[in-house]
Design an enzyme around this catalytic site. Structure first.
Site, PDB file in Angstrom:
ATOM      1  N   GLU A 155     -38.630  14.130   0.973  1.00 56.87           N
ATOM      2  CA  GLU A 155     -39.804  14.833   1.493  1.00 56.87           C
ATOM      3  C   GLU A 155     -40.202  14.348   2.887  1.00 56.87           C
ATOM      4  OE1 GLU A 155     -43.481  14.417  -0.706  1.00 56.87           O
ATOM      5  OE2 GLU A 155     -44.510  15.838   0.550  1.00 56.87           O
TER       6      GLU A 155
ATOM      7  N   LYS B  95     -38.162  18.684   0.061  1.00 58.03           N
ATOM      8  CA  LYS B  95     -39.572  19.105   0.034  1.00 58.03           C
ATOM      9  C   LYS B  95     -40.112  18.913   1.435  1.00 58.03           C
ATOM     10  CE  LYS B  95     -44.055  17.959  -2.015  1.00 58.03           C
ATOM     11  NZ  LYS B  95     -44.753  17.666  -3.276  1.00 58.03           N
TER      12      LYS B  95
HETATM   13  P1  13P Z   1     -49.923  18.613  -0.907  1.00 56.94           P
HETATM   14  O1  13P Z   1     -49.445  19.883  -1.540  1.00 56.94           O
HETATM   15  O2  13P Z   1     -51.365  18.302  -1.191  1.00 56.94           O
HETATM   16  O3  13P Z   1     -49.568  18.526   0.544  1.00 56.94           O
HETATM   17  O4  13P Z   1     -49.172  17.414  -1.598  1.00 56.94           O
HETATM   18  C1  13P Z   1     -47.828  17.506  -1.822  1.00 56.94           C
HETATM   19  C2  13P Z   1     -47.256  16.158  -1.892  1.00 56.94           C
HETATM   20  O5  13P Z   1     -46.606  15.828  -2.839  1.00 56.94           O
HETATM   21  C3  13P Z   1     -47.492  15.242  -0.776  1.00 56.94           C
HETATM   22  O6  13P Z   1     -46.654  14.141  -0.915  1.00 56.94           O
END
Ligand code: 13P
Length: 335
Positions: free
Chosen positions: A179, A221
Protein backbone atom coordinates in the site's frame (compact mmCIF):
# COMPACT_ATOMS: atom_id res chain seq x y z
CA UNK A 1 12.59 -21.07 -1.93
CA UNK A 2 9.54 -21.33 -4.13
CA UNK A 3 6.33 -19.44 -3.56
CA UNK A 4 3.02 -21.30 -3.44
CA UNK A 5 1.55 -19.06 -6.11
CA UNK A 6 -1.67 -21.06 -6.52
CA UNK A 7 -2.46 -20.72 -2.84
CA UNK A 8 -1.91 -16.97 -3.02
CA UNK A 9 -4.06 -16.70 -6.12
CA UNK A 10 -6.86 -18.66 -4.46
CA UNK A 11 -6.80 -16.24 -1.54
CA UNK A 12 -6.98 -13.28 -3.93
CA UNK A 13 -9.93 -14.88 -5.71
CA UNK A 14 -11.80 -15.27 -2.43
CA UNK A 15 -11.05 -11.70 -1.42
CA UNK A 16 -12.29 -10.14 -4.64
CA UNK A 17 -14.90 -12.64 -5.88
CA UNK A 18 -18.07 -11.27 -7.46
CA UNK A 19 -17.21 -7.61 -7.03
CA UNK A 20 -16.48 -7.93 -3.32
CA UNK A 21 -14.03 -5.59 -1.60
CA UNK A 22 -12.20 -5.21 1.68
CA UNK A 23 -12.89 -3.43 4.93
CA UNK A 24 -9.77 -1.88 6.42
CA UNK A 25 -10.36 -2.14 10.18
CA UNK A 26 -6.67 -2.10 10.99
CA UNK A 27 -6.22 1.33 12.51
CA UNK A 28 -3.40 1.36 15.02
CA UNK A 29 -4.42 2.30 18.55
CA UNK A 30 -3.15 5.83 17.92
CA UNK A 31 -5.21 6.24 14.75
CA UNK A 32 -8.46 4.80 16.09
CA UNK A 33 -8.06 6.95 19.18
CA UNK A 34 -8.11 10.02 16.89
CA UNK A 35 -11.20 8.70 15.10
CA UNK A 36 -12.95 7.93 18.40
CA UNK A 37 -12.07 11.32 19.87
CA UNK A 38 -13.68 13.01 16.87
CA UNK A 39 -17.02 11.40 17.81
CA UNK A 40 -16.58 11.71 21.58
CA UNK A 41 -15.72 8.07 22.36
CA UNK A 42 -13.05 7.11 24.83
CA UNK A 43 -10.46 4.81 23.27
CA UNK A 44 -10.47 1.91 25.73
CA UNK A 45 -9.60 -1.61 24.69
CA UNK A 46 -13.20 -2.64 25.19
CA UNK A 47 -14.60 0.22 23.11
CA UNK A 48 -12.21 -0.67 20.29
CA UNK A 49 -13.32 -4.29 20.56
CA UNK A 50 -17.01 -3.33 20.68
CA UNK A 51 -16.85 -1.17 17.55
CA UNK A 52 -15.01 -3.84 15.60
CA UNK A 53 -17.50 -6.47 16.77
CA UNK A 54 -20.33 -4.19 15.64
CA UNK A 55 -18.91 -4.18 12.11
CA UNK A 56 -17.98 -7.86 11.98
CA UNK A 57 -21.45 -8.96 13.12
CA UNK A 58 -23.43 -6.48 10.98
CA UNK A 59 -26.08 -8.23 8.90
CA UNK A 60 -25.45 -9.13 5.24
CA UNK A 61 -22.01 -7.59 4.87
CA UNK A 62 -20.45 -10.91 3.79
CA UNK A 63 -22.28 -10.38 0.48
CA UNK A 64 -19.99 -7.45 -0.29
CA UNK A 65 -16.89 -7.96 1.83
CA UNK A 66 -14.38 -10.63 0.85
CA UNK A 67 -11.86 -9.70 3.53
CA UNK A 68 -11.21 -7.59 6.58
CA UNK A 69 -7.81 -6.20 7.57
CA UNK A 70 -7.27 -6.47 11.32
CA UNK A 71 -4.87 -4.79 13.71
CA UNK A 72 -2.62 -6.77 16.07
CA UNK A 73 -4.85 -6.03 19.08
CA UNK A 74 -8.02 -7.09 17.27
CA UNK A 75 -6.78 -10.39 15.86
CA UNK A 76 -6.24 -11.49 19.50
CA UNK A 77 -9.68 -10.33 20.73
CA UNK A 78 -13.00 -12.16 20.83
CA UNK A 79 -16.59 -11.09 20.29
CA UNK A 80 -18.83 -10.78 23.36
CA UNK A 81 -20.01 -14.37 22.89
CA UNK A 82 -16.39 -15.56 23.06
CA UNK A 83 -15.72 -16.19 19.35
CA UNK A 84 -12.20 -15.11 18.34
CA UNK A 85 -12.45 -12.19 15.89
CA UNK A 86 -10.78 -14.05 13.00
CA UNK A 87 -13.12 -17.01 13.54
CA UNK A 88 -16.12 -14.67 13.55
CA UNK A 89 -15.10 -13.50 10.07
CA UNK A 90 -14.29 -16.97 8.73
CA UNK A 91 -17.70 -18.21 9.88
CA UNK A 92 -19.24 -15.66 7.52
CA UNK A 93 -16.94 -16.52 4.61
CA UNK A 94 -14.83 -13.40 5.09
CA UNK A 95 -11.04 -13.80 4.92
CA UNK A 96 -9.10 -12.29 7.85
CA UNK A 97 -5.95 -10.27 7.14
CA UNK A 98 -3.46 -8.42 9.29
CA UNK A 99 -1.65 -5.09 9.16
CA UNK A 100 1.98 -5.86 9.90
CA UNK A 101 3.82 -2.58 9.43
CA UNK A 102 4.79 -0.65 12.54
CA UNK A 103 3.97 2.77 11.22
CA UNK A 104 5.60 5.60 9.28
CA UNK A 105 8.56 7.14 11.09
CA UNK A 106 10.71 10.16 10.25
CA UNK A 107 13.19 9.33 7.48
CA UNK A 108 16.66 10.27 8.71
CA UNK A 109 18.19 13.40 7.16
CA UNK A 110 14.98 14.14 5.22
CA UNK A 111 12.98 16.64 7.26
CA UNK A 112 9.31 15.82 6.94
CA UNK A 113 9.41 12.67 4.85
CA UNK A 114 8.62 9.27 6.31
CA UNK A 115 9.65 5.66 6.00
CA UNK A 116 7.56 2.74 7.22
CA UNK A 117 9.20 0.40 9.72
CA UNK A 118 8.41 -3.14 10.81
CA UNK A 119 10.76 -5.58 9.08
CA UNK A 120 12.63 -6.79 12.18
CA UNK A 121 11.26 -10.12 13.34
CA UNK A 122 8.65 -10.10 10.60
CA UNK A 123 9.24 -13.71 9.51
CA UNK A 124 8.38 -14.90 13.04
CA UNK A 125 5.41 -12.54 13.30
CA UNK A 126 4.03 -13.92 10.03
CA UNK A 127 4.14 -17.42 11.51
CA UNK A 128 2.17 -16.28 14.54
CA UNK A 129 -0.39 -14.35 12.50
CA UNK A 130 -0.88 -17.33 10.22
CA UNK A 131 -1.57 -19.47 13.30
CA UNK A 132 -4.10 -16.86 14.43
CA UNK A 133 -5.90 -17.20 11.08
CA UNK A 134 -4.57 -14.40 8.86
CA UNK A 135 -4.32 -15.25 5.15
CA UNK A 136 -3.25 -11.90 3.83
CA UNK A 137 -1.34 -8.90 5.12
CA UNK A 138 -0.94 -5.19 4.65
CA UNK A 139 1.96 -2.73 4.78
CA UNK A 140 1.38 0.98 4.17
CA UNK A 141 3.94 3.51 3.00
CA UNK A 142 3.16 7.20 3.33
CA UNK A 143 4.37 9.48 0.56
CA UNK A 144 4.03 13.17 1.35
CA UNK A 145 3.72 15.78 -1.41
CA UNK A 146 5.20 19.22 -1.17
CA UNK A 147 7.97 21.50 -2.36
CA UNK A 148 10.74 19.19 -3.55
CA UNK A 149 9.11 16.10 -2.07
CA UNK A 150 8.78 13.22 -2.42
CA UNK A 151 12.51 12.74 -2.88
CA UNK A 152 14.00 9.79 -4.69
CA UNK A 153 15.41 8.73 -1.31
CA UNK A 154 11.93 8.46 0.23
CA UNK A 155 10.48 6.58 -2.76
CA UNK A 156 13.36 4.09 -2.82
CA UNK A 157 13.46 3.51 0.96
CA UNK A 158 9.72 2.95 1.20
CA UNK A 159 9.52 0.75 -1.88
CA UNK A 160 12.47 -1.35 -0.82
CA UNK A 161 11.00 -1.98 2.64
CA UNK A 162 7.63 -2.81 1.10
CA UNK A 163 9.20 -5.28 -1.36
CA UNK A 164 11.04 -7.02 1.49
CA UNK A 165 7.79 -7.26 3.45
CA UNK A 166 6.00 -8.66 0.39
CA UNK A 167 8.70 -11.30 -0.08
CA UNK A 168 8.37 -12.42 3.55
CA UNK A 169 4.57 -12.54 3.26
CA UNK A 170 4.72 -14.70 0.13
CA UNK A 171 7.27 -16.99 1.76
CA UNK A 172 4.82 -17.46 4.66
CA UNK A 173 1.91 -18.12 2.26
CA UNK A 174 0.07 -14.86 2.97
CA UNK A 175 -0.98 -12.52 0.17
CA UNK A 176 0.84 -9.22 0.63
CA UNK A 177 -1.10 -6.04 0.05
CA UNK A 178 1.44 -3.39 -0.81
CA UNK A 179 0.00 0.00 0.00
CA UNK A 180 1.86 3.05 -1.23
CA UNK A 181 -0.29 6.06 -0.38
CA UNK A 182 0.40 9.47 -1.86
CA UNK A 183 -1.22 11.88 0.58
CA UNK A 184 -3.91 13.94 -1.10
CA UNK A 185 -4.76 16.58 1.48
CA UNK A 186 -2.57 19.32 -0.02
CA UNK A 187 -3.11 22.01 -2.63
CA UNK A 188 -1.60 20.11 -5.56
CA UNK A 189 -3.19 19.86 -8.99
CA UNK A 190 -4.38 16.53 -10.30
CA UNK A 191 -1.39 16.59 -12.69
CA UNK A 192 0.98 16.67 -9.74
CA UNK A 193 -0.97 13.87 -7.99
CA UNK A 194 -0.63 11.81 -11.17
CA UNK A 195 3.08 12.51 -11.48
CA UNK A 196 3.82 11.48 -7.88
CA UNK A 197 1.58 8.40 -8.01
CA UNK A 198 3.29 7.33 -11.22
CA UNK A 199 6.81 7.73 -9.77
CA UNK A 200 5.81 5.97 -6.55
CA UNK A 201 4.27 2.93 -8.24
CA UNK A 202 7.08 2.72 -10.78
CA UNK A 203 9.69 2.55 -8.00
CA UNK A 204 7.59 0.05 -6.08
CA UNK A 205 7.55 -2.41 -8.96
CA UNK A 206 11.27 -1.93 -9.58
CA UNK A 207 11.87 -3.01 -5.99
CA UNK A 208 9.23 -5.76 -6.10
CA UNK A 209 10.99 -7.27 -9.10
CA UNK A 210 14.36 -6.79 -7.45
CA UNK A 211 13.31 -8.84 -4.42
CA UNK A 212 11.83 -11.65 -6.54
CA UNK A 213 8.28 -11.05 -5.34
CA UNK A 214 5.74 -12.80 -7.57
CA UNK A 215 3.42 -10.14 -9.02
CA UNK A 216 0.68 -12.75 -9.56
CA UNK A 217 0.47 -13.28 -5.80
CA UNK A 218 0.05 -9.76 -4.44
CA UNK A 219 -2.49 -6.98 -4.28
CA UNK A 220 -1.82 -3.28 -4.71
CA UNK A 221 -3.68 -0.84 -2.49
CA UNK A 222 -3.26 2.78 -3.42
CA UNK A 223 -4.78 6.22 -3.70
CA UNK A 224 -6.95 7.40 -6.52
CA UNK A 225 -5.43 10.20 -8.56
CA UNK A 226 -7.41 13.24 -7.39
CA UNK A 227 -6.86 16.98 -7.01
CA UNK A 228 -5.32 17.89 -3.65
CA UNK A 229 -8.26 18.38 -1.27
CA UNK A 230 -7.25 22.02 -0.74
CA UNK A 231 -6.63 22.76 -4.44
CA UNK A 232 -8.67 25.57 -6.01
CA UNK A 233 -9.67 23.40 -8.96
CA UNK A 234 -11.32 20.04 -8.14
CA UNK A 235 -11.46 17.28 -10.75
CA UNK A 236 -14.78 15.44 -11.01
CA UNK A 237 -15.25 11.64 -11.04
CA UNK A 238 -14.75 11.20 -14.80
CA UNK A 239 -11.41 12.97 -14.75
CA UNK A 240 -10.35 11.20 -11.56
CA UNK A 241 -11.20 7.85 -13.14
CA UNK A 242 -9.38 8.66 -16.37
CA UNK A 243 -6.20 9.84 -14.63
CA UNK A 244 -6.24 7.03 -12.07
CA UNK A 245 -6.59 4.30 -14.67
CA UNK A 246 -3.96 5.93 -16.87
CA UNK A 247 -1.38 5.95 -14.08
CA UNK A 248 -2.18 2.39 -13.01
CA UNK A 249 -2.00 1.01 -16.55
CA UNK A 250 1.42 2.57 -16.98
CA UNK A 251 2.87 1.29 -13.72
CA UNK A 252 1.14 -1.84 -12.39
CA UNK A 253 1.89 -5.04 -14.36
CA UNK A 254 -1.09 -6.86 -15.81
CA UNK A 255 0.08 -9.97 -13.93
CA UNK A 256 -1.02 -8.33 -10.66
CA UNK A 257 -4.46 -9.82 -9.95
CA UNK A 258 -6.03 -6.89 -8.16
CA UNK A 259 -5.85 -3.22 -7.23
CA UNK A 260 -7.87 -1.94 -4.29
CA UNK A 261 -8.31 1.70 -3.41
CA UNK A 262 -8.07 3.42 -0.08
CA UNK A 263 -10.53 6.21 0.61
CA UNK A 264 -7.80 8.53 1.89
CA UNK A 265 -9.96 11.22 3.43
CA UNK A 266 -12.41 11.56 0.53
CA UNK A 267 -16.00 12.12 1.62
CA UNK A 268 -18.20 9.03 1.56
CA UNK A 269 -19.87 10.24 -1.63
CA UNK A 270 -16.60 11.06 -3.39
CA UNK A 271 -15.28 7.62 -2.49
CA UNK A 272 -18.27 5.92 -4.11
CA UNK A 273 -18.71 8.32 -7.07
CA UNK A 274 -15.05 8.03 -8.04
CA UNK A 275 -15.03 4.25 -7.64
CA UNK A 276 -18.14 3.98 -9.78
CA UNK A 277 -16.53 6.06 -12.54
CA UNK A 278 -13.40 3.88 -12.41
CA UNK A 279 -15.50 0.70 -12.65
CA UNK A 280 -17.44 2.04 -15.62
CA UNK A 281 -14.16 2.51 -17.51
CA UNK A 282 -13.45 -1.23 -17.26
CA UNK A 283 -12.66 -3.92 -18.04
CA UNK A 284 -9.20 -3.28 -16.61
CA UNK A 285 -6.15 -5.57 -16.76
CA UNK A 286 -6.59 -6.30 -13.02
CA UNK A 287 -9.65 -6.72 -10.83
CA UNK A 288 -10.35 -3.32 -9.31
CA UNK A 289 -12.05 -2.93 -5.94
CA UNK A 290 -12.11 -1.05 -2.64
CA UNK A 291 -10.35 -1.39 0.71
CA UNK A 292 -11.77 1.53 2.62
CA UNK A 293 -11.51 2.41 6.28
CA UNK A 294 -12.95 5.88 6.79
CA UNK A 295 -15.47 5.84 3.93
CA UNK A 296 -17.03 2.63 5.28
CA UNK A 297 -16.75 3.26 9.01
CA UNK A 298 -17.16 7.00 9.55
CA UNK A 299 -20.93 7.34 9.53
CA UNK A 300 -21.42 4.15 11.56
CA UNK A 301 -18.90 5.25 14.18
CA UNK A 302 -20.67 8.57 14.54
CA UNK A 303 -24.07 6.90 14.94
CA UNK A 304 -22.70 4.43 17.49
CA UNK A 305 -20.92 7.10 19.59
CA UNK A 306 -19.81 4.46 22.08
CA UNK A 307 -23.35 3.65 23.24
CA UNK A 308 -24.46 0.00 23.19
CA UNK A 309 -28.06 1.12 22.56
CA UNK A 310 -27.01 2.57 19.20
CA UNK A 311 -25.35 -0.64 17.97
CA UNK A 312 -28.10 -1.91 15.74
CA UNK A 313 -28.72 1.48 14.07
CA UNK A 314 -24.96 1.84 13.50
CA UNK A 315 -24.86 -1.66 11.98
CA UNK A 316 -27.59 -0.69 9.51
CA UNK A 317 -25.65 2.42 8.51
CA UNK A 318 -22.47 0.37 8.11
CA UNK A 319 -24.26 -2.25 6.01
CA UNK A 320 -25.69 0.46 3.75
CA UNK A 321 -22.26 2.01 3.20
CA UNK A 322 -20.77 -1.38 2.36
CA UNK A 323 -23.64 -2.19 -0.01
CA UNK A 324 -23.40 1.18 -1.74
CA UNK A 325 -19.62 0.91 -2.12
CA UNK A 326 -19.96 -2.56 -3.64
CA UNK A 327 -22.59 -1.20 -6.06
CA UNK A 328 -20.12 1.53 -7.07
CA UNK A 329 -17.50 -1.14 -7.55
CA UNK A 330 -19.74 -2.76 -10.18
CA UNK A 331 -20.33 0.63 -11.82
CA UNK A 332 -23.96 0.44 -10.73
CA UNK A 333 -24.21 3.38 -8.39
CA UNK A 334 -26.65 5.32 -10.49
CA UNK A 335 -28.84 2.36 -11.41
P1 13P B 1 -8.83 5.01 4.40
O1 13P B 1 -9.83 4.35 3.49
O2 13P B 1 -9.45 5.69 5.59
O3 13P B 1 -7.87 5.88 3.65
O4 13P B 1 -7.95 3.89 5.06
C1 13P B 1 -7.48 2.86 4.29
C2 13P B 1 -6.27 2.31 4.91
O5 13P B 1 -6.19 1.14 5.14
C3 13P B 1 -5.17 3.23 5.22
O6 13P B 1 -4.04 2.48 5.54
Amino acid sequence: MSVAVRQLQNTVRELLADGKGLLAADESTGTITKRFEAVGVESTEDNRRAFRELMFTAPDVERWLGGVILYDETIRQSTSDGTPMPGQLVERGIVPGIKVDRGAKALALRGGEKVTEGLDGLRERFEEYRDLGARFAKWRAVIELGDGIPTEAALVANSHAMARYAALAQEAGLVPIVEPEAIMDGTQTIDRSAEVSDAMLRELFTQVRGQGVVPDGLLVKTNMVVSGYRAAQQAGPEEVAERTVEVLRRTVPAAVPGIVFLSGGQTDDQATDNLDAIARRGPHPWTVSFSYARALQGAAMQAWAGKPDNTSEAQDIFRDRVRRTAAANRGELGT
